[in-house]
Scaffold this motif. Structure first.
Motif, short mmCIF file in Angstrom:
data_model
loop_
_atom_site.label_atom_id
_atom_site.label_comp_id
_atom_site.label_asym_id
_atom_site.label_seq_id
_atom_site.Cartn_x
_atom_site.Cartn_y
_atom_site.Cartn_z
N GLN A 92 0.65 -1.60 -0.04
CA GLN A 92 0.12 0.06 -0.16
C GLN A 92 0.50 1.61 -0.21
OE1 GLN A 92 -3.36 -0.67 -0.27
NE2 GLN A 92 -3.77 -1.89 -0.08
N TYR A 93 2.53 1.30 0.62
CA TYR A 93 2.94 2.84 0.44
C TYR A 93 4.04 3.04 -0.45
CZ TYR A 93 0.68 3.17 4.62
OH TYR A 93 -0.07 3.50 5.46
N GLY A 94 4.16 2.31 -1.87
CA GLY A 94 4.52 2.31 -2.69
C GLY A 94 6.07 2.38 -3.38
N ARG A 109 11.48 1.60 -8.74
CA ARG A 109 11.47 1.35 -10.44
C ARG A 109 10.30 2.84 -10.79
NH1 ARG A 109 10.07 -4.81 -11.21
NH2 ARG A 109 10.94 -4.00 -13.06
N ALA A 110 10.17 3.33 -10.36
CA ALA A 110 9.88 4.78 -11.36
C ALA A 110 8.91 4.78 -11.88
CB ALA A 110 11.08 5.82 -11.72
N TRP A 111 7.89 3.99 -11.37
CA TRP A 111 6.55 4.00 -12.51
C TRP A 111 6.19 4.97 -12.23
CZ3 TRP A 111 4.86 -0.82 -9.43
CH2 TRP A 111 6.02 -2.21 -10.02
N ARG A 163 0.61 4.01 -13.49
CA ARG A 163 1.06 2.27 -13.73
C ARG A 163 0.55 1.89 -12.19
NH1 ARG A 163 5.71 -0.93 -15.70
NH2 ARG A 163 4.21 -1.39 -17.24
N THR A 164 0.95 3.49 -10.40
CA THR A 164 0.94 2.73 -10.19
C THR A 164 0.02 2.58 -8.97
OG1 THR A 164 3.46 4.15 -8.85
CG2 THR A 164 2.03 3.15 -7.45
N GLN A 165 -1.05 3.46 -10.26
CA GLN A 165 -2.07 3.59 -9.13
C GLN A 165 -3.72 1.95 -10.07
OE1 GLN A 165 -4.34 6.72 -11.14
NE2 GLN A 165 -4.80 7.32 -8.26
N TRP A 166 -2.71 1.66 -10.69
CA TRP A 166 -3.20 0.03 -11.80
C TRP A 166 -2.83 -0.83 -10.90
CZ3 TRP A 166 -7.59 -0.28 -13.95
CH2 TRP A 166 -8.05 1.10 -14.81
N MET A 167 -1.49 -0.73 -10.89
CA MET A 167 -0.58 -1.84 -9.86
C MET A 167 -1.38 -2.35 -8.53
SD MET A 167 1.64 -4.16 -11.40
CE MET A 167 2.36 -4.39 -10.30
N SER A 168 -1.86 -0.98 -7.74
CA SER A 168 -2.66 -0.82 -6.50
C SER A 168 -3.84 -1.28 -6.30
CB SER A 168 -2.68 0.47 -6.01
OG SER A 168 -3.14 0.59 -4.06
N SER A 211 11.17 -6.85 -15.88
CA SER A 211 11.58 -5.43 -16.05
C SER A 211 9.87 -4.70 -16.61
CB SER A 211 12.11 -5.46 -17.60
OG SER A 211 10.82 -6.09 -18.85
N ASN A 212 10.41 -2.97 -16.19
CA ASN A 212 8.84 -2.36 -16.45
C ASN A 212 8.25 -2.48 -18.11
OD1 ASN A 212 9.44 -1.32 -14.55
ND2 ASN A 212 10.88 0.48 -15.09
#
Length: 396
Positions: free
Chosen positions: A228-230, A236-238, A242-247, A293-294
């Motif tokens: 939950q805290y990125g 990885r400098a998302w 992308r961070t929101q979709w991964m969360s 990989s990203n």
């Protein structure tokens, strides 16, 4: 029927506290910018909820086992609604922290109260599924919190918090008061006396509760420290999207995993194998998440989903602990287990912050080392639970 309706309404309170707490991470930067607060002061505001929420659950659980659950729920929900309104209109650090602390105090009632209602109103073999549904709100609430800024990007943080306060008052406080008045026998003195607590804890029961606490500490440490805290997204400098979709994907996996684990764990003999499968899947997904990989967007999303599914099995800590606890101490037992997960999650979030601060961009080795060992710890605890379960079954 009225008692089951009361349990359903209590789930709304649990969902609300997760929504209100998780949504903070999506408007914390706007809050800091509007009130000219540094990042360290914003983190103080964030932590001011979890401290009283975690510390007060055990004494609150003890009181819930001995009192009227409906009255506790509507009073706590009303307090949470009021403190949320104060937070929405606060203009300085002291006001923000005090109102968040007050909300944390009130929300300490929600989870153990819902668990106690499930234990009192549902068949015993449905308790594991009920806890799976209850704790899955951790995932669903996070999904909802992540969707709000995507669907309503124009929403100001003060408007959101004020809306949350009014939602709680209308959807929880009013229905609980109405249900409590229309079904007074659910909280009659005779029934409370019949469900009064017994202080007899045997050694075997204490051992099982310790295992349950360790299992939920593993889950809480991963969810709050990593999911939950990125931490990974920061290294990885998302980008934000992308961070929101991964969360979202990970939170969806947590919710689904908890429901599935609760259903599969309705029979105590299955729980060890479910825990072993989930902790193993979690460890493999973590390694994939750190090594891919990203550019492998689809595989990263699949890894996030599997990581959440694996974390979902930690919910079985509650039925394991409940089976071992003395009769009439459900709320206290659930509070002990939940507090362990909350405190461990807070510690691991601090560890994650230190890793993020000390690591160079793209260097995921410290994350793999710390959370890899933490993942192995979960597998070890699950193995311990499975081994002792098989030993007991062989002895009988």
């Amino acid at each position: 029927m009225h008692s089951r309706r009361l349990w359903v309404v209590s789930l709304l309170f649990v969902a609300w506290l997760i929504w209100a707490e998780t949504s903070f991470q999506f408007y914390d930067h706007a809050l800091g910018r509007d009130l000219d607060l540094s990042a360290s002061r914003v983190s103080l505001v964030a932590g001011s909820f979890l401290v009283p929420y975690g510390l007060l659950q055990i004494p609150v659980g003890r009181l819930l086992d001995q009192g009227r659950v409906d009255r506790w729920i509507w009073i706590a929900a009303l307090m949470a609604s009021g403190f949320s309104l104060v937070f929405a209109f606060s203009t300085d650090l002291v006001g923000l922290m005090l109102s968040r602390m007050g909300t944390g105090v009130a929300c300490a009632v929600a989870f153990p109260a819902s668990a106690l209602l499930a234990r009192r109103t549902l068949p015993q073999n449905r308790f594991a599924l009920a806890m799976g549904l209850t704790d899955s709100l951790l995932g669903w609430g996070a999904v909802f919190a992540a969707l709000i800024p995507l669907v309503f990007p124009w929403t100001d943080w003060r408007q959101l918090v004020a809306f949350q306060a009014l939602f709680l008052a209308v959807m929880v406080v009013v229905p609980v008061i109405a249900l409590g008045r229309s079904f007074p026998s659910s909280t009659s003195p005779q029934k409370i006396q019949s469900l009064s607590t017994s202080d007899h804890w045997d050694r075997a029961g204490i051992g099982k509760i310790i295992k349950a606490c360790l299992m939920y500490a593993w889950g809480g440490g991963f969810v709050f420290g990593l999911a939950q805290y990125g931490l990974i997204s920061g290294l990885r400098a998302w980008g934000g999207e992308r961070t929101q979709w991964m969360s979202l994907t990970m939170s969806f996996g947590i919710g689904l995993g908890m429901v599935m684990a609760g259903w599969l764990g309705s029979r105590s003999g299955r729980r060890g194998l479910v825990l072993l499968s989930g902790t193993g899947l979690n460890l493999l997904a973590l390694i994939a998440l750190l090594r891919l990989s990203n550019q492998a967007a689809g595989l990263l999303l699949l890894s996030a989903l599997c990581l959440g599914l694996g974390l979902g099995v930690s919910v079985l800590a509650f039925p394991i602990a409940e089976d071992a606890a003395p009769s009439g101490q459900t709320a206290l037992t659930v509070a002990i287990v939940n507090t362990t997960g909350t405190v461990t999650g807070g510690v691991m979030s601090i560890v994650s912050g230190l890793i993020l601060e000390a690591s160079a961009p793209g260097d995921l080795t410290p994350v793999l080392l710390v959370y890899g060992l933490f993942g192995l710890f979960g597998v070890a605890v699950a193995t311990w639970i499975q081994f002792t379960t098989e030993s007991v079954q062989s002895a009988t």
